[in-house]
Design an enzyme around this catalytic site. Structure first.
Site, short mmCIF file in Angstrom:
data_model
loop_
_atom_site.label_atom_id
_atom_site.label_comp_id
_atom_site.label_asym_id
_atom_site.label_seq_id
_atom_site.Cartn_x
_atom_site.Cartn_y
_atom_site.Cartn_z
CE LYS A 258 -3.73 -2.00 2.85
NZ LYS A 258 -4.85 -1.86 1.92
NE ARG A 332 -10.46 -10.58 -2.17
CZ ARG A 332 -10.76 -9.68 -3.12
NH1 ARG A 332 -10.91 -10.07 -4.38
NH2 ARG A 332 -10.94 -8.42 -2.81
#
Length: 481
Positions: A258, A332
């Site tokens: 990020k 996920r």
């Protein structure tokens, strides 16, 4: 946590530093009518004014809060929270709150809002400003058993929400996976059976998603399983709810790293796990007649020489292979293992909670969660539970074309990430659906409302909000009926 009690005292005679007074309309014949008029109090929605009590009450200060003529329970929560926050800002040590609730349900809402509004996270403050000790609810219902039960229930739920907020607000260096797992055991262990899987157990149990996400960290991942089965409930007729929470204690993005700004709030990426753990703890302490199993899937997503790479192929708990294409779509992967474990327990319904996608924030903003499901009745139950609890959710579809996109990998059973930004929340939900089989399942994406980066409002503080705890407790209540 601030203690909360009941009293039949009149507002003018209640002993407290600050009187928080619900006013349903500006009126000259009100005991504080002159002061309200002088402060420009008009009764507009959400209006709050503060003035000295003078010799009209034992309190030193009055916080007047405008109430609708027929408020909803959520309005009562929000306004009680706002009034208490104002009183805390005025350095109140004790508060008397007079909102004139009509029944036990309204009283519980006022108790919840007031207690949630009093929340403060001061663990890292060398000189904390939080001095509030107690809140007394002034009500004619005070001597009724239903009123006592309402306040007890509110206290249990607020304690759970506050614990979820504390976990989210804790610095990530102080809540790495083994520490988070142990903290869960210490908080929930008196109410539920807690089992912790370390990295060796995770490997034996073929939890490839959780292990892959934690591979780049010096600190190994954990999975915490919590079970609650009430002793007094009839075992055969009891519904079984499974909860699964994303518990990324810090998300750097891994090798798909990020930006610096994007990492600033990533201590909150375990808010889903915090919510499901806090919820099962509250459900157990409320002794609701429902069986609940919860899974907190915990890892730290860091970049290093041992980190999972884009292009790697993982084998998940259910045997499915997954092509990893973006290590910043790690939630996920841990949820996939947790959902597969939940499905093995064959519950009546599975609900997962996760700060999963920025796409959901784009769609619904920062205060509303998205709920997606393979079962329309369960999705509606989630919406109804959230509304009753006072939390904002909105139902979203899982478009049919997402099934083909998730299965479009040329080297594995499933593709972990869709390079196109469009439909990101739906793609993630379709990926998760692959791990629940035919069982009724709902996915709640709390990426927006789990953490408040702006100023406080109502009973919501800056920082961790504890979002989804109350909704899950309400869902359990609804399913247990």
């Amino acid at each position: 946590m601030v203690t909360i009690s009941l009293s039949r005292s009149e507002p003018t005679s209640a002993r407290a530093d600050v009187l928080v007074l619900g006013v349903r309309a500006a009126s000259s014949d009100h005991v504080f009518g002159a002061q309200l008029k002088a402060m420009g109090f008009t009764g507009e929605p959400d209006q709050i004014v503060t003035f000295p009590a003078a010799d009209l009450a034992r309190a030193r200060l009055v916080v007047a809060v405008a109430l609708p003529k027929e408020p909803t329970t959520e309005q009562l929560r929000r306004l009680a929270g706002g009034g208490v926050r104002t009183a805390v800002g005025a350095k109140a040590k004790t508060i008397a709150l007079a909102f004139e609730p009509a029944d036990a349900d309204e009283l519980q809402a006022v108790a919840e809002g007031a207690s949630l509004g009093a929340y403060a996270f001061t663990s890292y403050k060398t000189k904390p400003n939080d001095t509030l000790r107690s809140i007394t609810l002034l009500t004619s219902l005070a001597r009724q058993a239903s009123a006592t039960n309402a306040v007890t229930s509110a206290s249990i739920v607020v304690d759970a929400v506050s614990q979820a907020r504390d976990w989210v607000n804790t610095a990530p260096a102080d809540l790495r996976p083994p520490v988070f797992a142990q903290s869960i055991k210490e908080w929930a262990g008196d109410a539920t059976l807690v089992t912790i899987w370390d990295e060796r157990k995770l490997e034996r149990e073929r939890c490839g998603g959780i292990l892959a996400v934690g591979a780049g960290s010096q600190v190994p991942p954990r999975l915490v399983r919590l079970t609650y089965r009430p002793e007094k409930a009839p075992r055969k007729a009891m519904p079984h709810l499974a909860l699964v929470g994303k518990g990324i204690t810090f998300d750097s993005g891994g090798l798909s790293i990020k930006t610096g700004a994007g990492m600033q709030t990533m201590k909150m990426d375990m808010a889903g796990a915090a919510a499901v753990v806090a919820a099962i703890g509250a459900i157990a302490r409320l002794e609701l007649p429902i069986r609940v199993t919860a899974f907190a899937c915990i890892a730290e997503n860091m970049p290093s020489g041992s980190a999972t790479r884009p292009g790697d192929v993982l084998t998940m708990r259910n045997g499915a292979t997954v092509e990893v294409l973006n290590t910043d779509a790690e939630g996920r992967l841990v949820l996939g293992d947790g959902l597969a474990l939940a499905a093995e327990a064959k519950p009546d319904a599975i609900v997962d909670v996760a700060t999963l996608t920025g796409a959901c924030i784009v769609a619904l903003g920062e205060r509303t969660a998205g709920v997606m499901s393979n079962d329309e009745p369960l999705r509606q139950q989630m919406v109804d539970a959230a509304k009753a609890a006072g939390e904002l959710v909105w139902p979203l579809p899982i478009a049919e074309e997402m099934k083909e996109k998730v299965k479009s990998s040329k080297v594995a059973d499933l593709r972990q990430h869709n390079p196109k930004a469009a439909g990101g929340a739906m793609f993630a939900a379709e990926f998760l659906r692959a791990f629940v089989g035919d069982l009724p399942w709902a996915h709640v994406d709390i990426a927006g409302p789990a953490f408040n980066e702006e100023g406080p409002y109502g009973y919501v503080p800056t920082g961790g909000t504890g979002f989804a705890v109350r909704m899950l407790v309400q869902l359990a209540r609804d399913l247990a009926r």
